[in-house]
Design an enzyme around this catalytic site. Structure first.
Site, PDB file in Angstrom:
ATOM      1  N   PRO A 123       0.834  -1.201   0.000  1.00 50.48           N
ATOM      2  CA  PRO A 123       0.000   0.000   0.000  1.00 50.48           C
ATOM      3  C   PRO A 123       0.870   1.252   0.000  1.00 50.48           C
ATOM      4  O   PRO A 123       1.696   1.447   0.909  1.00 50.48           O
ATOM      5  CB  PRO A 123      -0.828  -0.136   1.287  1.00 50.48           C
ATOM      6  CG  PRO A 123      -0.070  -1.087   2.162  1.00 50.48           C
ATOM      7  CD  PRO A 123       0.768  -1.953   1.286  1.00 50.48           C
ATOM      8  N   ALA A 152      -4.410  10.713 -12.841  1.00 51.40           N
ATOM      9  CA  ALA A 152      -4.467  10.491 -14.299  1.00 51.40           C
ATOM     10  C   ALA A 152      -5.801   9.845 -14.667  1.00 51.40           C
ATOM     11  O   ALA A 152      -6.434  10.214 -15.666  1.00 51.40           O
ATOM     12  CB  ALA A 152      -3.301   9.605 -14.740  1.00 51.40           C
ATOM     13  N   HIS A 177      -3.734   6.304  -1.723  1.00 48.38           N
ATOM     14  CA  HIS A 177      -3.779   5.622  -3.021  1.00 48.38           C
ATOM     15  C   HIS A 177      -4.513   4.319  -2.741  1.00 48.38           C
ATOM     16  O   HIS A 177      -3.903   3.291  -2.442  1.00 48.38           O
ATOM     17  CB  HIS A 177      -2.366   5.352  -3.554  1.00 48.38           C
ATOM     18  CG  HIS A 177      -2.363   4.439  -4.760  1.00 48.38           C
ATOM     19  ND1 HIS A 177      -3.072   4.698  -5.901  1.00 48.38           N
ATOM     20  CD2 HIS A 177      -1.741   3.248  -4.967  1.00 48.38           C
ATOM     21  CE1 HIS A 177      -2.892   3.719  -6.760  1.00 48.38           C
ATOM     22  NE2 HIS A 177      -2.098   2.821  -6.227  1.00 48.38           N
TER      23      HIS A 177
HETATM   24  N1  LIG Z   1       1.459   2.815  -6.745  1.00 47.37           N
HETATM   25  C1  LIG Z   1       0.826   2.445  -7.856  1.00 47.37           C
HETATM   26  O1  LIG Z   1       0.148   3.251  -8.482  1.00 47.37           O
HETATM   27  C2  LIG Z   1       0.994   1.018  -8.327  1.00 47.37           C
HETATM   28  C3  LIG Z   1       0.518   0.597  -9.576  1.00 47.37           C
HETATM   29  C4  LIG Z   1       0.722  -0.732  -9.962  1.00 47.37           C
HETATM   30  C5  LIG Z   1       1.347  -1.626  -9.098  1.00 47.37           C
HETATM   31  N2  LIG Z   1       1.779  -1.168  -7.877  1.00 47.37           N
HETATM   32  C6  LIG Z   1       2.486  -2.049  -6.949  1.00 47.37           C
HETATM   33  O2  LIG Z   1       3.817  -2.275  -7.430  1.00 47.37           O
HETATM   34  C7  LIG Z   1       4.299  -3.476  -6.811  1.00 47.37           C
HETATM   35  C8  LIG Z   1       4.928  -4.377  -7.874  1.00 47.37           C
HETATM   36  O3  LIG Z   1       3.902  -4.876  -8.717  1.00 47.37           O
HETATM   37  P1  LIG Z   1       4.276  -5.781  -9.987  1.00 47.37           P
HETATM   38  O4  LIG Z   1       3.003  -5.995 -10.718  1.00 47.37           O
HETATM   39  O5  LIG Z   1       5.443  -5.224 -10.689  1.00 47.37           O
HETATM   40  O6  LIG Z   1       4.717  -7.133  -9.268  1.00 47.37           O
HETATM   41  P2  LIG Z   1       5.700  -8.270  -9.909  1.00 47.37           P
HETATM   42  O7  LIG Z   1       5.525  -9.488  -9.077  1.00 47.37           O
HETATM   43  O8  LIG Z   1       5.462  -8.361 -11.367  1.00 47.37           O
HETATM   44  O9  LIG Z   1       7.157  -7.682  -9.679  1.00 47.37           O
HETATM   45  C9  LIG Z   1       7.722  -7.499  -8.412  1.00 47.37           C
HETATM   46  C10 LIG Z   1       9.174  -7.854  -8.506  1.00 47.37           C
HETATM   47  O10 LIG Z   1       9.794  -7.528  -7.248  1.00 47.37           O
HETATM   48  C11 LIG Z   1      10.830  -8.494  -7.054  1.00 47.37           C
HETATM   49  N3  LIG Z   1      11.249  -8.433  -5.654  1.00 47.37           N
HETATM   50  C12 LIG Z   1      10.599  -8.843  -4.560  1.00 47.37           C
HETATM   51  N4  LIG Z   1      11.338  -8.575  -3.456  1.00 47.37           N
HETATM   52  C13 LIG Z   1      12.471  -7.952  -3.886  1.00 47.37           C
HETATM   53  C14 LIG Z   1      13.631  -7.425  -3.243  1.00 47.37           C
HETATM   54  N5  LIG Z   1      13.771  -7.467  -1.907  1.00 47.37           N
HETATM   55  N6  LIG Z   1      14.601  -6.877  -4.005  1.00 47.37           N
HETATM   56  C15 LIG Z   1      14.478  -6.827  -5.331  1.00 47.37           C
HETATM   57  N7  LIG Z   1      13.412  -7.319  -5.999  1.00 47.37           N
HETATM   58  C16 LIG Z   1      12.427  -7.876  -5.285  1.00 47.37           C
HETATM   59  C17 LIG Z   1      10.204  -9.801  -7.507  1.00 47.37           C
HETATM   60  O11 LIG Z   1      11.187 -10.789  -7.796  1.00 47.37           O
HETATM   61  C18 LIG Z   1       9.448  -9.344  -8.754  1.00 47.37           C
HETATM   62  O12 LIG Z   1      10.226  -9.490  -9.931  1.00 47.37           O
HETATM   63  C19 LIG Z   1       3.105  -4.093  -6.075  1.00 47.37           C
HETATM   64  O13 LIG Z   1       3.167  -3.712  -4.711  1.00 47.37           O
HETATM   65  C20 LIG Z   1       1.924  -3.429  -6.769  1.00 47.37           C
HETATM   66  O14 LIG Z   1       0.771  -3.421  -5.970  1.00 47.37           O
HETATM   67  C21 LIG Z   1       1.628   0.118  -7.489  1.00 47.37           C
END
Ligand SMILES: NC(=O)c1ccc[n+]([C@@H]2O[C@H](COP(=O)([O-])OP(=O)(O)OC[C@H]3O[C@@H](n4cnc5c(N)ncnc54)[C@H](O)[C@@H]3O)[C@@H](O)[C@H]2O)c1
Length: 316
Positions: A123, A152, A177
């Protein structure tokens, strides 16, 4: 010594890789490093993006690397985690995310970082706050994308409803968010006019703004393009010292009557990061909605504290 032309992205999944591609296509920096606990994945994402740069003719170095690369990066983007599942709220991801972020920030503190840190992981408001406290950096240097993507979404919904270009609309989604976010409709301007002039259904606009993310997740199990472009524009503002106003999740220090935690508010963005918070005049009704959203963030921030105790005390 900080390399002003270098951006490191931590987490090379859906979000991290799309951020890298958006940054590279716009040639916003000279060097982009993708780092992930899954090293093969980071390397493969980098190779794939390098392929994409050939025909458009973009001269940016995109490669994978270790976390140590963060030491001299101008901007570090935190995109670790995993996508939400259909039906899951962002707050449902709190426990997993905080555990990941706790381990990550321990390593970052060991490495030492001199640049600006942008967090995307959900979050969003709680993670941004957690990262800032763990890294013990000033509020202008650690902030989340917060309601940047929600804003957006609000703009494109309003643009369609009012049959105008999104470029003519100015306004902000504020607060969490997440599902308690609110729109400061009194501050929305559509081609300079108050949104009352367009007779829009405010409740419907807010409902759609909040639900688009889950609609996308139901269809493809991740969201990535929108947040990547939003993050790239934010990086652009910092790299080029543009001084644009963007909604970010920053530490509130009395602004909007709140203090001691992160929430989405408009910020002036330049080479110093989130350089200052813009104080909008909210109506009493909007202020009540903003306060309610802040309360949701507050309560979950306390939950985050109970998951992994911090050495530093939570403020506020
Ligand atoms: N803020 C926003 O507007 C927004 C929008 C979309 C997604 N998100 C968030 O972004 C985050 C990532 O989403 P995603 O779809 O890319 O997930 P994903 O699973 O596709 O990618 C996450 C990556 O992080 C890596 N990872 C995990 N722990 C790690 C560490 N300690 N060091 C380095 N790498 C590590 C994993 O191996 C993976 O490749 C989630 O929390 C999602 O909810 C936020």
């Amino acid at each position: 010594m900080i390399k002003q032309n270098k951006i490191v992205i931590i987490g090379a999944g859906h979000v991290g890789s799309h951020c890298a591609q958006a940054l590279a296509m716009q040639e916003l920096c000279g060097e982009i490093v993708l780092t992930d606990i899954d090293k093969d994945k980071a390397a493969a994402q980098a190779e794939d993006i390098v392929d994409a740069l050939v025909y458009p003719g973009r001269s940016v170095v995109v490669r994978s690397g270790n976390l140590e690369e963060c030491a001299d990066a101008a901007i570090i983007i935190v995109a670790v985690g995993r996508p939400r599942k259909p039906g899951q709220t962002r707050l449902d991801m709190l426990e997993d995310s905080i555990r990941m972020i706790h381990a990550l920030t321990e390593q970052l503190n060991f490495i030492g970082i001199g640049g600006i840190v942008i967090t995307i992981t959900n979050p969003a408001d709680i993670v941004a706050d957690y990262v800032r406290r763990r890294l013990k950096l000033e509020r202008n240097r650690v902030f989340g994308t917060g309601t940047l993507l929600d804003t957006a979404r609000m703009i494109r919904i309003l643009a369609k409803e009012c049959r105008v270009s999104p470029c003519t609309i100015q306004g902000y989604v504020l607060g969490e968010h997440g599902d308690s976010s609110m729109i400061a409709f009194s501050q929305v301007r559509i081609g300079g006019l108050d949104c009352e002039a367009y007779n829009v259904d405010k409740e419907q606009i807010l409902e759609k703004t909040r639900s688009i993310g889950m609609d996308i997740i139901r269809g493809k199990l991740s969201t990535e393009f929108g947040i990547a472009q939003a993050c790239a524009q934010l990086c652009r503002c910092i790299m080029k010292d543009e001084k644009r106003v963007m909604p970010l999740s920053v530490l509130l220090d009395g602004e909007y009557g709140q203090r001691g935690f992160h929430a989405g508010v408009p910020c002036l963005v330049g080479q110093g990061g989130a350089e200052s918070v813009i104080r909008l005049s909210l109506t009493p009704g909007e202020k009540a909605l903003f306060d309610a959203s802040c309360k949701t963030i507050w309560q979950h921030r306390d939950k985050a504290l109970s998951i992994v105790p911090l050495k530093t005390r939570w403020r506020g």
